[in-house]
Design a protein around this motif. Structure first.
Motif, PDB file in Angstrom:
ATOM      1  N   VAL A 180       2.213  39.614   5.526  1.00  0.00           N
ATOM      2  CA  VAL A 180       3.148  39.360   6.624  1.00  0.00           C
ATOM      3  C   VAL A 180       2.632  39.956   7.927  1.00  0.00           C
ATOM      4  CG1 VAL A 180       5.441  39.994   7.514  1.00  0.00           C
ATOM      5  CG2 VAL A 180       5.184  39.229   5.136  1.00  0.00           C
ATOM      6  N   GLY A 181       2.800  39.239   9.036  1.00  0.00           N
ATOM      7  CA  GLY A 181       2.542  39.824  10.347  1.00  0.00           C
ATOM      8  C   GLY A 181       1.630  39.026  11.249  1.00  0.00           C
ATOM      9  N   ASP A 182       0.869  38.117  10.699  1.00  0.00           N
ATOM     10  CA  ASP A 182       0.003  37.297  11.555  1.00  0.00           C
ATOM     11  C   ASP A 182       0.532  35.864  11.525  1.00  0.00           C
ATOM     12  OD1 ASP A 182      -2.251  36.318  13.034  1.00  0.00           O
ATOM     13  OD2 ASP A 182      -3.422  38.007  12.245  1.00  0.00           O
ATOM     14  N   ASP A 183      -0.205  34.936  12.110  1.00  0.00           N
ATOM     15  CA  ASP A 183       0.256  33.548  12.125  1.00  0.00           C
ATOM     16  C   ASP A 183       0.219  32.925  10.734  1.00  0.00           C
ATOM     17  OD1 ASP A 183       0.719  33.373  14.937  1.00  0.00           O
ATOM     18  OD2 ASP A 183      -1.445  33.516  15.169  1.00  0.00           O
ATOM     19  N   GLY A 207       4.679  36.046   3.563  1.00  0.00           N
ATOM     20  CA  GLY A 207       5.030  35.358   4.800  1.00  0.00           C
ATOM     21  C   GLY A 207       6.368  34.675   4.679  1.00  0.00           C
ATOM     22  N   GLY A 208       6.748  33.995   5.748  1.00  0.00           N
ATOM     23  CA  GLY A 208       8.025  33.294   5.712  1.00  0.00           C
ATOM     24  C   GLY A 208       8.482  32.912   7.092  1.00  0.00           C
ATOM     25  N   ASP A 209       9.759  32.671   7.211  1.00  0.00           N
ATOM     26  CA  ASP A 209      10.344  32.325   8.501  1.00  0.00           C
ATOM     27  C   ASP A 209      11.785  32.800   8.479  1.00  0.00           C
ATOM     28  OD1 ASP A 209      10.151  31.351  11.052  1.00  0.00           O
ATOM     29  OD2 ASP A 209      10.569  29.275  10.505  1.00  0.00           O
ATOM     30  N   THR A 210      12.266  33.274   9.620  1.00  0.00           N
ATOM     31  CA  THR A 210      13.626  33.799   9.713  1.00  0.00           C
ATOM     32  C   THR A 210      14.291  33.159  10.919  1.00  0.00           C
ATOM     33  OG1 THR A 210      12.790  35.895   8.839  1.00  0.00           O
ATOM     34  CG2 THR A 210      14.975  35.930   9.848  1.00  0.00           C
ATOM     35  N   LEU A 226       5.193  39.183  -1.465  1.00  0.00           N
ATOM     36  CA  LEU A 226       5.711  38.352  -0.371  1.00  0.00           C
ATOM     37  C   LEU A 226       4.696  38.412   0.769  1.00  0.00           C
ATOM     38  CD1 LEU A 226       8.169  36.651   0.579  1.00  0.00           C
ATOM     39  CD2 LEU A 226       8.960  38.706   1.765  1.00  0.00           C
ATOM     40  N   GLU A 268      15.224  39.306  15.330  1.00  0.00           N
ATOM     41  CA  GLU A 268      14.482  38.616  14.256  1.00  0.00           C
ATOM     42  C   GLU A 268      13.294  39.471  13.794  1.00  0.00           C
ATOM     43  OE1 GLU A 268      13.022  34.818  15.615  1.00  0.00           O
ATOM     44  OE2 GLU A 268      11.297  34.974  14.265  1.00  0.00           O
ATOM     45  N   PHE A 269      12.599  40.071  14.771  1.00  0.00           N
ATOM     46  CA  PHE A 269      11.402  40.830  14.416  1.00  0.00           C
ATOM     47  C   PHE A 269      11.746  42.138  13.712  1.00  0.00           C
ATOM     48  CE2 PHE A 269      10.308  38.028  17.912  1.00  0.00           C
ATOM     49  CZ  PHE A 269       9.339  37.266  17.275  1.00  0.00           C
ATOM     50  N   LEU A 318       9.013  33.212   2.053  1.00  0.00           N
ATOM     51  CA  LEU A 318      10.475  33.178   2.060  1.00  0.00           C
ATOM     52  C   LEU A 318      10.972  32.711   3.418  1.00  0.00           C
ATOM     53  CD1 LEU A 318      13.350  34.075   1.098  1.00  0.00           C
ATOM     54  CD2 LEU A 318      12.766  36.357   1.953  1.00  0.00           C
ATOM     55  N   PHE A 361      11.502  42.533   5.216  1.00  0.00           N
ATOM     56  CA  PHE A 361      10.643  41.559   4.538  1.00  0.00           C
ATOM     57  C   PHE A 361       9.159  41.865   4.658  1.00  0.00           C
ATOM     58  CE2 PHE A 361      14.527  38.966   5.510  1.00  0.00           C
ATOM     59  CZ  PHE A 361      15.004  38.961   4.202  1.00  0.00           C
ATOM     60  N   ILE A 392      12.507  41.169  10.095  1.00  0.00           N
ATOM     61  CA  ILE A 392      11.279  40.895   9.325  1.00  0.00           C
ATOM     62  C   ILE A 392      10.570  42.211   8.987  1.00  0.00           C
ATOM     63  CG2 ILE A 392       9.004  39.795   9.374  1.00  0.00           C
ATOM     64  CD1 ILE A 392      10.254  37.697  11.304  1.00  0.00           C
ATOM     65  N   VAL A 409      14.399  31.957   5.509  1.00  0.00           N
ATOM     66  CA  VAL A 409      15.861  32.131   5.447  1.00  0.00           C
ATOM     67  C   VAL A 409      16.496  31.707   6.758  1.00  0.00           C
ATOM     68  CG1 VAL A 409      16.099  33.942   3.710  1.00  0.00           C
ATOM     69  CG2 VAL A 409      15.505  34.591   6.020  1.00  0.00           C
TER      70      VAL A 409
HETATM   71  P1  ADP Z   1       5.309  32.461  13.974  1.00  0.00           P
HETATM   72  O1  ADP Z   1       6.173  32.294  15.185  1.00  0.00           O
HETATM   73  O2  ADP Z   1       3.857  32.643  14.249  1.00  0.00           O
HETATM   74  O3  ADP Z   1       5.598  31.455  12.896  1.00  0.00           O
HETATM   75  P2  ADP Z   1       7.174  34.389  13.041  1.00  0.00           P
HETATM   76  O4  ADP Z   1       7.664  35.144  14.208  1.00  0.00           O
HETATM   77  O5  ADP Z   1       8.015  33.283  12.513  1.00  0.00           O
HETATM   78  O6  ADP Z   1       5.719  33.881  13.349  1.00  0.00           O
HETATM   79  O7  ADP Z   1       6.867  35.396  11.846  1.00  0.00           O
HETATM   80  C1  ADP Z   1       6.096  36.542  12.072  1.00  0.00           C
HETATM   81  C2  ADP Z   1       5.480  36.970  10.752  1.00  0.00           C
HETATM   82  O8  ADP Z   1       6.525  37.328   9.871  1.00  0.00           O
HETATM   83  C3  ADP Z   1       4.691  35.881  10.054  1.00  0.00           C
HETATM   84  O9  ADP Z   1       3.620  36.501   9.378  1.00  0.00           O
HETATM   85  C4  ADP Z   1       5.661  35.302   9.062  1.00  0.00           C
HETATM   86  O10 ADP Z   1       5.017  34.772   7.927  1.00  0.00           O
HETATM   87  C5  ADP Z   1       6.496  36.546   8.681  1.00  0.00           C
HETATM   88  N1  ADP Z   1       7.883  36.269   8.289  1.00  0.00           N
HETATM   89  C6  ADP Z   1       8.867  35.722   9.034  1.00  0.00           C
HETATM   90  N2  ADP Z   1      10.029  35.669   8.352  1.00  0.00           N
HETATM   91  C7  ADP Z   1       9.769  36.166   7.126  1.00  0.00           C
HETATM   92  C8  ADP Z   1      10.541  36.362   5.955  1.00  0.00           C
HETATM   93  N3  ADP Z   1      11.829  36.031   5.877  1.00  0.00           N
HETATM   94  N4  ADP Z   1       9.929  36.905   4.885  1.00  0.00           N
HETATM   95  C9  ADP Z   1       8.627  37.228   4.931  1.00  0.00           C
HETATM   96  N5  ADP Z   1       7.848  37.095   6.005  1.00  0.00           N
HETATM   97  C10 ADP Z   1       8.399  36.564   7.097  1.00  0.00           C
END
Ligand code: ADP
Ligand code: MG
Length: 319
Positions: free
Chosen positions: A23-26, A116-119, A114, A4-5, A84, A12, A8, A86
């Motif tokens: 992107v990269g922090d909480d 932030g987001g979640d994957t 872009l 996952e990391f 974003l 992304f 990202i 996904v």
């Molecule tokens: P957390 O567990 O703190 O929610 P994540 O591991 O989900 O953090 O995400 C790590 C970082 O990557 C965060 O800054 C998050 O916003 C970003 N991120 C995760 N998925 C995506 C994506 N699909 N596009 C852009 N940023 C993303």
């Protein structure tokens, strides 16, 4: 297999020069410009509901952002940032790379960052949240239309729905028409520049995602006005004008979703300025009717004033 990391980081994570932190922090950290309201909107695309599961990844990346930018346009907001989320069945890097290319291609055109987001793993679904800015008094709200306003439409409606009808076997379009309609369906062009230009000109606006009548209906409900549209003034794209199935073409025109044009109302005194905006941006703008006092319904009349019956409903996921 990519984690996952890795995904990202590799696909992304891009520069976000105007964000305090991307992107990269909480959380991302953002600072809207002074005097601006933040306009925020989310739209989700789910495989099997909003797109065919085998849809091209690059076009999906484009469309996922485009439909959200269209909402900002309909508010008169200029885009700034996006997140974003996904869900992917498996980390297919070729698919993800193409998706990212489609997404960032459109993002670059409108300087969207872009941030932030979640994957996660799961049945393919994409949810984008966009953030834009609009001066406090100039947002184009749905509840601001007044009786007597002109009703305008950008571009033309119906081609995306006609493409879908073709894909479902309801009609067989010839090659040039099919190409035009498929482009509308898969790579819609959000009217971002028009939305911003309509600040201070339009009173209310909405984007056509569910059908012209249905979406105009939302303005009417919120503003407590009615509308009269003139049948002959509704712009018809070539593919609709040439469609062998006239009833289907009419249905697409009035109730077909996914075109992402803007319908807006404006005081009559703004006509010349609105026409000038259309010329400058090279976007056809049609004056299709007027808001009137009365119930929030659309009556469609021909040029002689006779009522034209119409397919009333747009797209509703739960109907
Ligand atoms: P957390 O567990 O703190 O929610 P994540 O591991 O989900 O953090 O995400 C790590 C970082 O990557 C965060 O800054 C998050 O916003 C970003 N991120 C995760 N998925 C995506 C994506 N699909 N596009 C852009 N940023 C993303
Ligand atoms: Mg997370």
């Amino acid at each position: 297999m990519a984690s996952e990391f890795d995904i990202i980081r590799k696909y992304f994570t891009r520069e976000a020069p105007t964000a305090v932190l991307g992107v990269g922090d909480d959380c991302a950290l953002l600072r809207p410009d002074p005097g601006m309201l933040l306009a925020v909107s989310t739209d989700m695309l789910t495989a099997g509901v909003h797109f065919f599961p085998d849809a091209e990844a690059g076009k999906l990346g484009h469309k996922a952002l485009a439909v959200n930018l269209s909402d900002l346009a309909a508010m008169g907001a200029g885009p700034r940032w996006a997140t974003l989320a996904v869900a992917l069945p498996e980390p297919d890097e070729k698919w993800i790379a193409a998706f990212a290319e489609g997404f960032f291609g459109l993002a670059a055109r409108f300087e969207v960052e872009l941030i932030g987001g979640d994957t996660t793993r799961g049945p393919l679904a994409i949810s984008v949240t966009v953030m834009g800015e609009v001066p406090a008094e100039l947002a184009l709200r749905r509840d601001a239309a007044l009786a007597g306003d002109d009703i305008w439409l950008s571009g033309a409606t119906g081609e995306a729905a006609l493409a879908l009808a073709h894909l479902k076997g309801r009609v067989k379009l010839e090659a040039a028409a099919l190409e035009a309609c498929l482009a509308r369906l898969h790579t819609p062009q959000p009217r971002v520049d028009l939305g911003v230009r309509l600040r201070g000109l339009a009173r209310s606006a909405i984007d056509v995602s569910d059908g012209l009548l249905a979406d105009l209906g939302h303005i009417l409900e919120a503003s407590r006005v009615g509308a009269e549209l003139t049948w002959e003034k509704l712009p018809r794209a070539r593919a609709l004008a040439d469609c062998p199935d006239k009833a289907l073409a009419d249905e697409c025109l009035l109730a077909g979703g996914d075109d992402y044009e803007l319908v807006f109302t404006a005081p009559k005194v703004k006509r010349a300025q609105i026409q000038a905006a259309g010329r400058d941006l090279e976007i056809p703008l049609a004056l299709i009717g007027a808001a009137i006092a009365g119930d929030p319904v659309v009556s469609l009349r021909d040029a002689r004033g006779k009522l034209v019956s119409s397919p009333r409903k747009g797209f509703d996921h739960f109907a």
